[in-house]
Design an enzyme around this catalytic site. Sequence first.
Site, PDB file in Angstrom:
ATOM      1  N   CYS A 125      27.281 -23.111  57.088  1.00  0.00           N
ATOM      2  CA  CYS A 125      26.927 -21.802  57.906  1.00  0.00           C
ATOM      3  C   CYS A 125      25.547 -21.639  57.843  1.00  0.00           C
ATOM      4  O   CYS A 125      24.618 -21.910  57.298  1.00  0.00           O
ATOM      5  CB  CYS A 125      27.931 -20.636  57.233  1.00  0.00           C
ATOM      6  SG  CYS A 125      26.950 -20.088  55.806  1.00  0.00           S
ATOM      7  N   CYS A 170      23.923 -18.590  57.520  1.00  0.00           N
ATOM      8  CA  CYS A 170      23.590 -17.842  56.304  1.00  0.00           C
ATOM      9  C   CYS A 170      22.897 -18.883  55.260  1.00  0.00           C
ATOM     10  O   CYS A 170      22.075 -18.359  54.468  1.00  0.00           O
ATOM     11  CB  CYS A 170      24.232 -16.786  55.907  1.00  0.00           C
ATOM     12  SG  CYS A 170      25.852 -17.143  55.237  1.00  0.00           S
TER      13      CYS A 170
END
Length: 136
Positions: free
Chosen positions: A46, A48
């Site tokens: 992902c 993040c």
Amino acid sequence: MYPAELVKPMREHLTSAGFSELHTADAVDAAITAEGTTLVVVNSVCGCAAANARPGALMSLNNDKKPSNLVTVFAGVDREATDKARAHMVPFPPSSPSMALFKDGELVHMLERHHIEGRPAELIAENLMDAYNEYC
């Protein structure tokens, strides 16, 4: 499962800085129960993880005190190892990315995805350094 060629640079982001990859449940158990402190990073594909988690983990190592052991498992790739690492992180629910600090096999500090997502890497590093200063 993500293709190996997709996750290779994401793995290397941590391993090039000294993190050991764990691929089996036995390897996770051995790392977490080792004497001293162990930082476990549950890596992820992902955004993040790329913008916040991995850079924050790496920045945190610029501290006088730091964990004895640096290890990582990859969610969505190393299922057995990730499941075992998450079992050690109970009562926290599974999340990725996430980071856990263990001392002599005991969970002493946890950063879940909601502590990482939307926060700058510097803040994550500061959070980890505070934990290192207390437990390492």
